[in-house]
Enzyme design. Structure first.
Site, PDB file in Angstrom:
ATOM      1  N   ARG A  83       0.978  -1.252  -0.312  1.00  0.00           N
ATOM      2  CA  ARG A  83       0.197   0.007  -0.104  1.00  0.00           C
ATOM      3  C   ARG A  83       0.825   1.106   0.169  1.00  0.00           C
ATOM      4  NH1 ARG A  83      -0.932   5.089   1.456  1.00  0.00           N
ATOM      5  NH2 ARG A  83      -0.190   4.445   4.070  1.00  0.00           N
ATOM      6  N   ASP A  84       1.725   1.155   0.841  1.00  0.00           N
ATOM      7  CA  ASP A  84       2.176   2.572   0.569  1.00  0.00           C
ATOM      8  C   ASP A  84       3.376   3.128  -0.414  1.00  0.00           C
ATOM      9  OD1 ASP A  84       3.272   5.271   1.975  1.00  0.00           O
ATOM     10  OD2 ASP A  84       4.565   4.219   4.140  1.00  0.00           O
ATOM     11  N   ASN A 140      10.382   5.460   2.196  1.00  0.00           N
ATOM     12  CA  ASN A 140      10.186   3.875   3.041  1.00  0.00           C
ATOM     13  C   ASN A 140      11.486   3.092   3.522  1.00  0.00           C
ATOM     14  OD1 ASN A 140       7.448   3.888   1.881  1.00  0.00           O
ATOM     15  ND2 ASN A 140       7.121   3.385   4.043  1.00  0.00           N
ATOM     16  N   CYS A 183      10.006   9.635  -1.887  1.00  0.00           N
ATOM     17  CA  CYS A 183       9.486  10.420  -1.313  1.00  0.00           C
ATOM     18  C   CYS A 183       8.617  10.927  -1.411  1.00  0.00           C
ATOM     19  CB  CYS A 183      11.499  11.078  -0.599  1.00  0.00           C
ATOM     20  SG  CYS A 183      11.022  12.537   0.312  1.00  0.00           S
ATOM     21  N   HIS A 234       7.631   4.463  12.186  1.00  0.00           N
ATOM     22  CA  HIS A 234       7.324   5.080  10.893  1.00  0.00           C
ATOM     23  C   HIS A 234       8.411   5.407  10.545  1.00  0.00           C
ATOM     24  CE1 HIS A 234       4.908   4.152   6.821  1.00  0.00           C
ATOM     25  NE2 HIS A 234       6.392   5.190   6.756  1.00  0.00           N
ATOM     26  N   HIS A 294      11.258   6.471   7.021  1.00  0.00           N
ATOM     27  CA  HIS A 294      11.413   6.620   5.657  1.00  0.00           C
ATOM     28  C   HIS A 294      13.051   6.889   5.930  1.00  0.00           C
ATOM     29  CE1 HIS A 294       8.177   7.617   3.941  1.00  0.00           C
ATOM     30  NE2 HIS A 294       7.422   6.713   4.847  1.00  0.00           N
TER      31      HIS A 294
END
Lengths: 307, 307
Positions: free
Chosen positions: B15-16, B249, B240, B207, B209
């Site tokens: 998803r992300d 991520n 990004c 979470h 990055h």
């Protein structure tokens, strides 16, 4: 947890980095790179290697590089010297520091230079003596400190043993090098905890590779052990000779971003380093593999900015 | 220092990650990716988004994806739900958990959704109520927790405020998200130290990055704060959106390599994840940006191996 208030970042891109680049990099480009890094404020730059050009053609112009650079007062320009002949070259080139190597892995030593760890370090005795006589600093680098491409696991005791041998040779500084980037923070702390018992913490350095993405986590773990000298390579120059396409030395920009975020003084201007990384990546036609470098360059070039 | 003995890794790549990929990824490819990740042992996979396909065409096939995957017993398949309509889709798709979003940055909230942080979270009240009625888990994600592309610095108090609002909505789990990857370990620890005072530590997640290369150092710092849930994206899927060409991520393979090295249990098979990362990178014609993934693939494909 108290981290060091200031650290020394040793820029190794011009030597350790470029040595692992395939195409020959011109002497003029090497000189410009080092001059840019000096201007950015690095206190120590690994600049050349006085090894046989038969073995390492990329580094065949060490004398010209050392003669051509503008030296910043107080900065240390280091060179690799595998033997007395190399030392003579370093001396003639007015190197401030020589670097000698030993592996913590017996298998690596046998495979790479066909002799035992003990023998390999014994061979440096005349080099170290000559350096002492001429008042030149000596740095000993312990490769495979966190793992070996041939034997896998490397006992902490083997790292301690090589550190003790380098200490006996009179090394001013000793690098704990994760040559293939396999280390993780717990092991990093274990190794530094052990070696700080036999050599002064403030003269030990961490040399990490980012092959498995662990370098910054390991540097942070080493900071927690009070280690205050770290090696890094601008734009992540140099690959991993043991895995094609994999990452090698940790990128200097990423390390500086970490130190800035932690409020740890380096004396180095990150923006100038990002520009130097962009310069050398463009000059040699290679992807810039510094994540902070790429993000900061993207930020300069486009809007909206990434922070 | 005592680190958690086990952590939950939430795989967010389907998803992300994919949401930030330019070209549409076929439903079949998404399903195969999720099935491979389920087989690798992930306890939680962020699998789809029930947002308007007008806004996010990449995620327009959420219902088909959720209907097509093979679910592993006990694993949680999460979906994004911006509103009640999205929630109806999630319910029909038998999602185990819904994800709602809020920013810790007022500037980000205004710029992105044209309302205040407080208003944006207020809008989730009916969604959260509906989820509770149906016994569906709720996860709240606090974006810009370590910095904002518009306002820069984000006060720790703002993060705490959003966490408290999500807690009041009944969130089962809350993510502290460094949306643009600007955080470093000290700030990471400060933020977690503050939010663990208002929400249970064991239900907080990190979470991160890797835009500035700091993700693994931040994860390590969060582990030191006792945080035991981390998000990661296989092959580093997703870029990004605020810096073209920069990393997004953190890559799952790198996170798993870290956990394995620290002796922290994840229940996930790294080799299967490396294969899944290779599969999706090849399928969508994108460079695999996981350092551990690339190194392990190189090791499989060539000799001598890198460890």
């Amino acid at each position: 947890m108290t981290l060091p208030k200031a650290v020394k970042i040793v820029e190794v891109g011009p030597r350790d980095g470029l040595q692992n680049e395939k195409d020959f990099v011109s002497t003029a480009t090497k000189i410009e790179l080092i001059n840019r890094l000096s201007a950015a404020g690095f206190p120590n730059i690994e600049s050349a290697s006085f090894v046989s050009p038969k073995w390492v053609p990329q580094m065949g112009d060490g004398a010209e590089v050392m003669a051509g650079i503008e030296r910043r007062a107080g900065a240390i320009y280091s060179v690799l010297t595998p033997n007395l002949r190399g030392f003579e070259g370093a001396l003639a080139a007015r190197a401030d520091e020589i670097v000698i190597f030993g592996a913590a892995s017996e298998a690596f030593s046998q495979k790479n230079i066909n002799c035992s760890i003990a023998e390999s370090i014994e061979r440096f005795v005349p080099v170290a003596q000559a350096a002492k006589e001429h008042g030149i600093r000596i740095r000993g680098s312990v490769s495979c400190s966190l793992g070996c491409p041939y034997q896998g696991e490397v006992p902490v005791a083997s790292v301690v043993d090589v550190v003790e041998r380098f200490a006996a040779l009179g090394c001013d500084e000793i690098d704990i090098a994760d040559t293939i980037g396999v280390g993780t923070p717990r092991r990093t702390r274990e190794v530094f905890e052990a070696v700080t018992k036999v050599f002064p913490r403030e003269r030990l350095s961490g040399h990490f590779h980012d092959t498995y993405g662990q370098a910054l986590a390991n540097i942070y773990a080493a900071l927690e052990e009070g280690i205050a000298i770290f090696h890094a390579s601008v734009a992540g120059l140099g690959g991993c000779p043991y895995a094609k396409g994999a990452t090698g030395n940790v990128a200097t920009e990423d390390v500086l971003y970490l130190m800035n975020g932690l409020g740890i003084h380096t004396g180095i201007d990150l923006n100038q380093v990002v520009a130097a990384g962009d310069f050398i990546s463009t000059a040699i036609g290679r992807a810039n593999v510094s994540r902070a470098g790429k993000a900061l360059l993207a930020k300069q070039r486009s809007e909206p900015a990434c922070a």
